[in-house]
Design a protein around this motif. Structure first.
Motif, PDB file in Angstrom:
ATOM      1  N   GLU A  83       0.814  -1.207   0.000  1.00 56.93           N
ATOM      2  CA  GLU A  83       0.000   0.000   0.000  1.00 56.93           C
ATOM      3  C   GLU A  83       0.855   1.267   0.000  1.00 56.93           C
ATOM      4  O   GLU A  83       0.319   2.372   0.069  1.00 56.93           O
ATOM      5  CB  GLU A  83      -0.917   0.007   1.232  1.00 56.93           C
ATOM      6  CG  GLU A  83      -1.944  -1.115   1.230  1.00 56.93           C
ATOM      7  CD  GLU A  83      -2.654  -1.262   2.568  1.00 56.93           C
ATOM      8  OE1 GLU A  83      -3.748  -1.857   2.601  1.00 56.93           O
ATOM      9  OE2 GLU A  83      -2.105  -0.775   3.584  1.00 56.93           O
ATOM     10  N   GLU A  84       2.175   1.095  -0.044  1.00 57.01           N
ATOM     11  CA  GLU A  84       3.120   2.220  -0.014  1.00 57.01           C
ATOM     12  C   GLU A  84       3.018   3.013   1.285  1.00 57.01           C
ATOM     13  O   GLU A  84       3.123   4.244   1.298  1.00 57.01           O
ATOM     14  CB  GLU A  84       2.903   3.149  -1.217  1.00 57.01           C
ATOM     15  CG  GLU A  84       3.574   2.665  -2.470  1.00 57.01           C
ATOM     16  CD  GLU A  84       5.103   2.649  -2.364  1.00 57.01           C
ATOM     17  OE1 GLU A  84       5.701   3.675  -1.976  1.00 57.01           O
ATOM     18  OE2 GLU A  84       5.699   1.595  -2.664  1.00 57.01           O
ATOM     19  N   ASP A  85       2.813   2.280   2.375  1.00 56.58           N
ATOM     20  CA  ASP A  85       2.747   2.917   3.690  1.00 56.58           C
ATOM     21  C   ASP A  85       3.903   2.365   4.523  1.00 56.58           C
ATOM     22  O   ASP A  85       3.733   1.456   5.340  1.00 56.58           O
ATOM     23  CB  ASP A  85       1.400   2.614   4.350  1.00 56.58           C
ATOM     24  CG  ASP A  85       1.151   3.481   5.580  1.00 56.58           C
ATOM     25  OD1 ASP A  85       2.125   4.067   6.098  1.00 56.58           O
ATOM     26  OD2 ASP A  85      -0.014   3.569   6.007  1.00 56.58           O
ATOM     27  N   ARG A  86       5.090   2.947   4.310  1.00 57.44           N
ATOM     28  CA  ARG A  86       6.291   2.411   4.944  1.00 57.44           C
ATOM     29  C   ARG A  86       6.257   2.595   6.451  1.00 57.44           C
ATOM     30  O   ARG A  86       6.762   1.759   7.210  1.00 57.44           O
ATOM     31  CB  ARG A  86       7.524   3.078   4.345  1.00 57.44           C
ATOM     32  CG  ARG A  86       8.796   2.265   4.520  1.00 57.44           C
ATOM     33  CD  ARG A  86       9.989   2.942   3.862  1.00 57.44           C
ATOM     34  NE  ARG A  86       9.776   3.145   2.436  1.00 57.44           N
ATOM     35  CZ  ARG A  86      10.647   3.768   1.649  1.00 57.44           C
ATOM     36  NH1 ARG A  86      11.767   4.271   2.166  1.00 57.44           N
ATOM     37  NH2 ARG A  86      10.400   3.926   0.364  1.00 57.44           N
ATOM     38  N   ALA A 127      -0.433   0.781  -6.264  1.00 58.09           N
ATOM     39  CA  ALA A 127       0.226   1.795  -5.432  1.00 58.09           C
ATOM     40  C   ALA A 127       1.743   1.703  -5.583  1.00 58.09           C
ATOM     41  O   ALA A 127       2.428   2.717  -5.750  1.00 58.09           O
ATOM     42  CB  ALA A 127      -0.175   1.617  -3.971  1.00 58.09           C
ATOM     43  N   VAL A 128       2.283   0.474  -5.537  1.00 57.36           N
ATOM     44  CA  VAL A 128       3.736   0.310  -5.679  1.00 57.36           C
ATOM     45  C   VAL A 128       4.158   0.628  -7.103  1.00 57.36           C
ATOM     46  O   VAL A 128       5.187   1.280  -7.328  1.00 57.36           O
ATOM     47  CB  VAL A 128       4.172  -1.122  -5.309  1.00 57.36           C
ATOM     48  CG1 VAL A 128       5.671  -1.167  -5.081  1.00 57.36           C
ATOM     49  CG2 VAL A 128       3.452  -1.584  -4.067  1.00 57.36           C
ATOM     50  N   LEU A 132      -8.573   9.324   4.336  1.00 60.23           N
ATOM     51  CA  LEU A 132      -7.292  10.009   4.167  1.00 60.23           C
ATOM     52  C   LEU A 132      -7.524  11.408   3.582  1.00 60.23           C
ATOM     53  O   LEU A 132      -8.435  11.612   2.777  1.00 60.23           O
ATOM     54  CB  LEU A 132      -6.371   9.218   3.247  1.00 60.23           C
ATOM     55  CG  LEU A 132      -5.970   7.797   3.702  1.00 60.23           C
ATOM     56  CD1 LEU A 132      -4.993   7.193   2.712  1.00 60.23           C
ATOM     57  CD2 LEU A 132      -5.379   7.824   5.097  1.00 60.23           C
ATOM     58  N   GLY A 133      -6.667  12.352   3.948  1.00 62.65           N
ATOM     59  CA  GLY A 133      -6.720  13.694   3.369  1.00 62.65           C
ATOM     60  C   GLY A 133      -6.012  13.724   2.024  1.00 62.65           C
ATOM     61  O   GLY A 133      -5.329  12.772   1.625  1.00 62.65           O
ATOM     62  N   ASN A 134      -6.160  14.842   1.313  1.00 61.90           N
ATOM     63  CA  ASN A 134      -5.550  14.944  -0.015  1.00 61.90           C
ATOM     64  C   ASN A 134      -4.036  14.776   0.035  1.00 61.90           C
ATOM     65  O   ASN A 134      -3.442  14.157  -0.845  1.00 61.90           O
ATOM     66  CB  ASN A 134      -5.906  16.288  -0.648  1.00 61.90           C
ATOM     67  CG  ASN A 134      -7.366  16.326  -1.102  1.00 61.90           C
ATOM     68  OD1 ASN A 134      -8.063  15.313  -1.019  1.00 61.90           O
ATOM     69  ND2 ASN A 134      -7.834  17.478  -1.569  1.00 61.90           N
ATOM     70  N   ARG A 135      -3.388  15.367   1.039  1.00 66.76           N
ATOM     71  CA  ARG A 135      -1.943  15.241   1.141  1.00 66.76           C
ATOM     72  C   ARG A 135      -1.537  13.783   1.352  1.00 66.76           C
ATOM     73  O   ARG A 135      -0.570  13.297   0.741  1.00 66.76           O
ATOM     74  CB  ARG A 135      -1.418  16.120   2.287  1.00 66.76           C
ATOM     75  CG  ARG A 135       0.057  15.917   2.637  1.00 66.76           C
ATOM     76  CD  ARG A 135       0.981  16.146   1.430  1.00 66.76           C
ATOM     77  NE  ARG A 135       0.947  17.544   0.997  1.00 66.76           N
ATOM     78  CZ  ARG A 135       1.573  17.977  -0.097  1.00 66.76           C
ATOM     79  NH1 ARG A 135       2.220  17.114  -0.881  1.00 66.76           N
ATOM     80  NH2 ARG A 135       1.508  19.253  -0.435  1.00 66.76           N
ATOM     81  N   GLU A 136      -2.265  13.080   2.233  1.00 67.94           N
ATOM     82  CA  GLU A 136      -1.949  11.666   2.479  1.00 67.94           C
ATOM     83  C   GLU A 136      -2.163  10.835   1.219  1.00 67.94           C
ATOM     84  O   GLU A 136      -1.378   9.919   0.913  1.00 67.94           O
ATOM     85  CB  GLU A 136      -2.826  11.134   3.617  1.00 67.94           C
ATOM     86  CG  GLU A 136      -2.522  11.757   4.968  1.00 67.94           C
ATOM     87  CD  GLU A 136      -3.541  11.365   6.018  1.00 67.94           C
ATOM     88  OE1 GLU A 136      -3.137  10.761   7.019  1.00 67.94           O
ATOM     89  OE2 GLU A 136      -4.738  11.668   5.819  1.00 67.94           O
ATOM     90  N   HIS A 150       1.963   8.811  -4.812  1.00 66.80           N
ATOM     91  CA  HIS A 150       3.095   9.498  -5.429  1.00 66.80           C
ATOM     92  C   HIS A 150       2.613  10.462  -6.520  1.00 66.80           C
ATOM     93  O   HIS A 150       3.114  10.489  -7.648  1.00 66.80           O
ATOM     94  CB  HIS A 150       4.105   8.484  -6.001  1.00 66.80           C
ATOM     95  CG  HIS A 150       4.716   7.625  -4.944  1.00 66.80           C
ATOM     96  ND1 HIS A 150       5.800   8.025  -4.193  1.00 66.80           N
ATOM     97  CD2 HIS A 150       4.355   6.394  -4.473  1.00 66.80           C
ATOM     98  CE1 HIS A 150       6.109   7.069  -3.327  1.00 66.80           C
ATOM     99  NE2 HIS A 150       5.241   6.078  -3.478  1.00 66.80           N
ATOM    100  N   LEU A 151       1.623  11.240  -6.163  1.00 64.08           N
ATOM    101  CA  LEU A 151       1.078  12.261  -7.058  1.00 64.08           C
ATOM    102  C   LEU A 151       1.279  13.633  -6.419  1.00 64.08           C
ATOM    103  O   LEU A 151       1.510  13.751  -5.210  1.00 64.08           O
ATOM    104  CB  LEU A 151      -0.417  12.014  -7.311  1.00 64.08           C
ATOM    105  CG  LEU A 151      -0.814  10.669  -7.926  1.00 64.08           C
ATOM    106  CD1 LEU A 151      -2.333  10.543  -7.946  1.00 64.08           C
ATOM    107  CD2 LEU A 151      -0.245  10.519  -9.324  1.00 64.08           C
TER     108      LEU A 151
END
Length: 978
Positions: free
Chosen positions: A743-746, A881-882, A931-935, A941-942
């Motif tokens: 999910e690209e949530d390191r 996502a990856v 999730l918010g827009n920034r998250e 990765h946008l």
């Protein structure tokens, strides 16, 4: 004399319709169970025979078994008879298709091989009643393939506890099998009757309560028997039949026979039947007198034959009757085939040289004609004959002789025989029957204390094998009654056995209490060979005791037990100890762990302990898989387990094979294996294997990035009591951590690994892929929380030699070297990581994605090539996502990245028709997570602006008034967005 029986089943139209429907459903693969219940003589067997006729006409395979008809209950009697009837039918079944379940059936059909044995410690698959039940279910399903199978079990009120347990398991699992089970049960309080009604209440079976015939049906039956119309049956005769039989079909026929024999009912030349004198009725006296009248018409020798046979039971062998009566065989046959005798007895239709009474009521009637003193004498005479005909009293004859000696007035002799029968039942895997028999022995052996002590010892083992843990632990107090007759060593052995029972039941405190009781009995100067069995069970129990030092304590005891067990020798104890040591030492020294397992296997081979050899192979196979990624020995273990019927050992090998399939990225094969094994183990109620497979299901879905399904598997695991600390490393470190990376949530991945390592620190387990030496090492290095000294300290540990971990450790080395400007060393480390990761698609490509980003930042290696390789894999695997992260990193380098347009099929049709794109759908799914827009921008990765544009487009396409409403819509859509 009545020359024939009625060929018409009278008054049972509804019951026949029920059976016909059940037979049709079974032929169509929708099996079930029908229980025919009623008093003696009501027509249960006749109705079941009609069902068999219907099944035969439909070309169904037919199996027939009966409860024990001589003496007490005999373990598995009716099941063995039913399966043997299948083999005798001349219509072969491909039993090779049963796989590991064929040898299990050797408990019922010895010609099918030997049952794997393994002694204490839970290694004996052949003794599992549930697995035997599954084997019988599979055989009947195999027999019914394409045509249906009908199994009829008569006299189930006489069935043993093991047979009833198998039947209950079958009826709960036959709804998708081409099998119909029809059981006949006398309407009297018994476990079989309780089972039938319970099955009906939960919808697993149908109960047919056979009532008595009404007056009209009785006249129809009488007319059929007399060969005339119902209206032609004389009214006085019909009144007598009604008053005397109350509508019981068997009594109707017997009374008709008696009336004709005594010429109270005569057939005139005109074809009419006439009553000759005033009739009276007094049942059961009338029936008994009818039987007595026929007996009186026989000679003294024939009467003696009937008395001997009645004492034996409804079925009896001629050889015993001959030995007890002293008649020549030819004279005995002459009596058996006489006209009068044929009204009472008939040749058994399944066993040569055996006969049976026409009905159990005849046996009861005959026994009422014998005085108690004469009956005791006959019982003694028959018991002597049984021992002469069957030296050593094999099989059921031990129980038969015990009952006869008891009837003859010799309770102590009977008690010794019941004790021996109980020990045999236990050896045969019939633990519940063994408990019943040994209970009788205990009650009868009041005046033979040494034999009573032996019986108690066997009873404790039987209670343990039957899983009656509370009764077994409570029965220890009975040792005080015979304590003087059992030396301390034998009593300590009993406590050790109970400790194993408690261990298998998950009752650690009870188990340790039993170990302590045994140590007290043996005292401080106990022989090492007596302490070793205690040490090995105590070591297993210590694994479940929370705390940091319990693994060291367990290892010390296991090592001590292994050393002593080899010297004595105690081969099973040695196998147990060495295999436990193999698990305990792997984290410290994998080479030593392998040596321990090889030693266990060598001992098992030397002492012909196949089940222990397979358990060693499973662990050695896991060792190979962890160190080199190969599964050859796991496959070998699975095949050997199949060959000898070690079903649970096969499942254990498949647990380890399943994990390797997941790590290799062969998700489809892993899912198939997990689903297949879980279908079996949940039905078999194999708790530990089910827990392991549910953990694998959680890990599989984690590696697939399917968070919802992963959490569902974790919830199901808790439902199977699977929230113990031992599963934390797998669920968090191997499941949730990888799901977070996909999910690209390191940060979330690092958190899950922290939970794992904290749990391992508090309560160490024997699981070796928790991430400490692999993934956690890489993530810490990427986060800047790793220096060379710490890295070398971690990777130099013997536990860091497992291939799955080593790939991540090499990726971590590459990042450290690249950060220090050691370009060649960094590139070489990536090459080595790819070699180590060659079996592991997901792990290898995750490493490339993570290292590619670090290489871009630090300016070393070939990050563009690595990221393109990773992007291609993750895109094709559906991990968007990856894949998106890889594309974003590639764009940052100025390299052209092809636009990916595939994946539209993942968008639900209503959203797709509204024009929602794949990328918009990805944004919508993240909105569902609040999730918010920034998250969202960071996750995909946008840029923030791009996410805002996608949210605006989604508001328009879905018709929502604003972002808040869109988020609520995304959340309320639930599973449609996953």
């Amino acid at each position: 004399m009545l020359g024939h029986r009625s060929s018409v089943i009278v008054g049972r139209d509804d019951e026949l319709h029920t059976l016909q429907e059940a037979l049709t459903a079974a032929r169509g693969g929708r099996g079930g169970a029908v229980f025919i219940i009623g008093e003696s003589g009501i027509g249960k067997s006749r109705l079941a025979a009609a069902a068999a006729d219907l099944g035969f006409a439909a070309d169904m395979r037919l199996l027939r078994g009966r409860g024990s008809a001589i003496g007490p209950m005999v373990p598995y009697r009716s099941l063995t008879e039913a399966l043997l009837s299948l083999l005798r039918a001349g219509d072969p079944v491909d039993v090779a298709a049963l796989g590991p379940y064929r040898p299990v059936l050797a408990r019922l059909i010895p010609d099918w091989g030997e049952v794997a044995g393994g002694g204490q410690g839970g290694a004996n698959d052949g003794g599992s009643l549930v697995i035997l039940a599954e084997a019988v279910l599979r055989l009947t399903a195999l027999a019914g393939q394409g045509r249906g199978c009908l199994m009829t079990l008569d006299d189930m009120q006489d069935a043993d506890a093991e047979t009833l347990a198998v039947v209950e398991y079958m009826i709960d699992n036959m709804d998708r099998q081409p099998v119909l089970l029809v059981g006949m049960i006398r309407d009297e309080p018994c476990p079989a009757l309780e089972m039938a009604h319970s099955a009906a209440q939960r919808g697993a079976g149908v109960v047919i309560d056979l009532g008595r015939l009404n007056r009209d049906d009785l006249r129809r039956m009488a007319g059929s028997c007399l060969g005339t119309q119902p209206r032609e049956v004389p009214e006085p005769a019909a009144d007598l039949l009604w008053a005397g039989s109350a509508g019981n079909p068997f009594l109707v026929k017997e009374m008709l026979t008696g009336m004709i024999d005594s010429r109270l009912l005569v057939h005139e030349h005109g074809g009419r039947w006439r009553v000759t004198e005033q009739l009276r009725t007094n049942l059961p006296t009338t029936f008994v007198r009818g039987v007595a009248r026929r007996v009186d018409m026989l000679g003294p020798q024939a009467r003696q034959v009937l008395s001997v046979a009645a004492v034996l039971g409804r079925r009896f062998p001629l050889a015993v009757v001959q030995a007890a009566s002293g008649l020549e065989y030819s004279d005995l046959l002459s009596h058996m085939h006489g006209d009068l005798m044929a009204q009472l007895v008939t040749p058994d239709d399944q066993t040569p040289d055996w006969y049976c009474f026409q009905h159990s009521l005849i046996v009861d009637a005959l026994l009422t004609l014998v005085t108690p003193a004469d009956r005791a004498g006959i019982a003694q005479q028959v018991a002597d004959a049984v021992e002469a005909v069957y030296p050593g009293l094999p099989g059921e004859w031990c129980q038969v002789s015990a009952s006869l000696r008891l009837d003859a007035g010799y309770p102590t002799v009977a008690g010794r025989l019941f004790a021996e029968a109980g020990r045999r039942a236990l050896a045969h895997g019939a633990a519940h029957s063994a408990v019943t028999l040994l209970d009788k022995a205990w009650d009868l052996l009041v005046h033979d204390v040494p034999a009573r002590a032996d019986a108690l010892e066997a009873r404790l083992y039987a209670l343990a094998e039957a899983g009656l843990v509370d009764r077994a632990l409570a029965a220890v107090t009975m040792l005080d009654e015979v304590g003087a007759r059992l030396d301390r060593r034998r009593r300590a052995q009993l406590h050790a056995r109970l400790a194993w029972v408690a261990n298998l039941a998950g009752r650690t405190a009870d188990g340790l209490s039993q170990v302590e009781a045994a140590r007290v009995l043996l005292g401080p100067d106990a022989a090492a060979e007596d302490i070793a069995p205690l040490d090995v069970v105590a070591a297993h129990l210590e694994l479940d005791v929370p705390g940091r030092g319990q693994l060291r304590k367990a290892e010390a005891m296991a090592r001590r037990a292994a050393t002593v067990a080899e010297q004595v020798p105690l081969p099973i104890v040695a196998c147990q100890a060495w295999q436990l040591l193999g698990a305990l030492t792997r984290s410290r020294d994998p080479d030593e762990a392998t040596a321990c397992l090889e030693r266990s296997r060598a001992i098992a081979v030397e002492y012909s302990l196949p089940i222990w050899e397979i358990h060693a192979l499973v662990r050695l196979g896991l060792d190979d898989a962890l160190r080199e990624g190969t599964v050859d020995r796991l496959e070998q273990a699975r095949q050997q387990a199949t060959n000898i019927g070690a079903v649970t050992a096969r499942y254990q090998s498949e647990v380890n094979i399943g994990l390797q399939l997941i790590l290799r990225g062969d998700f489809g094969a892993a899912e198939t294996l997990i689903d297949q094994v879980l279908a079996d183990t949940t039905r078999l109620k194999l708790l530990e294997t089910t827990q392991h497979m549910l953990v694998l299901r959680a890990v599989l879905n984690g590696h697939r990035g399917r968070r919802r399904e992963m959490e569902q598997a974790v919830t199901e695991l808790r439902g199977w009591s699977g929230d113990q600390a031992q599963y934390v490393p797998r669920v968090h470190g191997l499941g949730r951590a990888f799901c977070a990376l996909i999910e690209e949530d390191r940060d979330a991945a690092a958190t899950e690994l922290a939970v794992t390592l904290s749990a391992e620190e508090t309560s160490p387990t024997t699981f070796h892929l928790a991430g400490q030496y692999g993934l956690n090492l890489l993530l810490r290095t990427l986060a800047g929380d790793m220096d060379w000294a710490t890295y070398e300290s971690v990777t130099s540990a013997p536990a860091a030699r497992l291939r799955w971990d080593r790939q991540f450790a090499q990726f971590a080395r590459a990042v450290l070297a690249g950060r220090d400007g050691k370009t060649a060393e960094a590139t070489e480390a990536v090459t080595e990581a790819l070699r180590l990761g060659s079996p592991y698609e997901l792990g290898r490509h995750l490493g490339l994605r993570l290292v590619g980003e670090a290489a871009l930042a630090d300016g070393w290696g070939e990050p563009v090539e690595w990221l393109r390789t990773a992007e291609e894999y993750f895109h094709n695997a559906g991990f968007q996502a990856v894949a998106g992260a890889c594309r974003a990193l590639l764009r940052r380098t100025g390299n052209r990245v092809a636009q990916r347009r595939t994946g539209i099929e993942s968008v639900p049709p209503p959203l797709r028709s509204a024009g929602v794109t794949v990328r918009e759908y990805e944004v919508l799914r993240l909105l569902a997570e609040r999730l918010g827009n920034r998250e969202i921008a960071d996750r995909l990765h946008l840029s923030l602006r791009t996410v805002e544009k996608h949210v605006s487009s989604l508001i328009f396409k879905t018709g929502m008034p604003n972002r808040i409403a869109l988020s609520k819509f995304a959340s309320s859509s639930g599973g449609q967005l996953n």
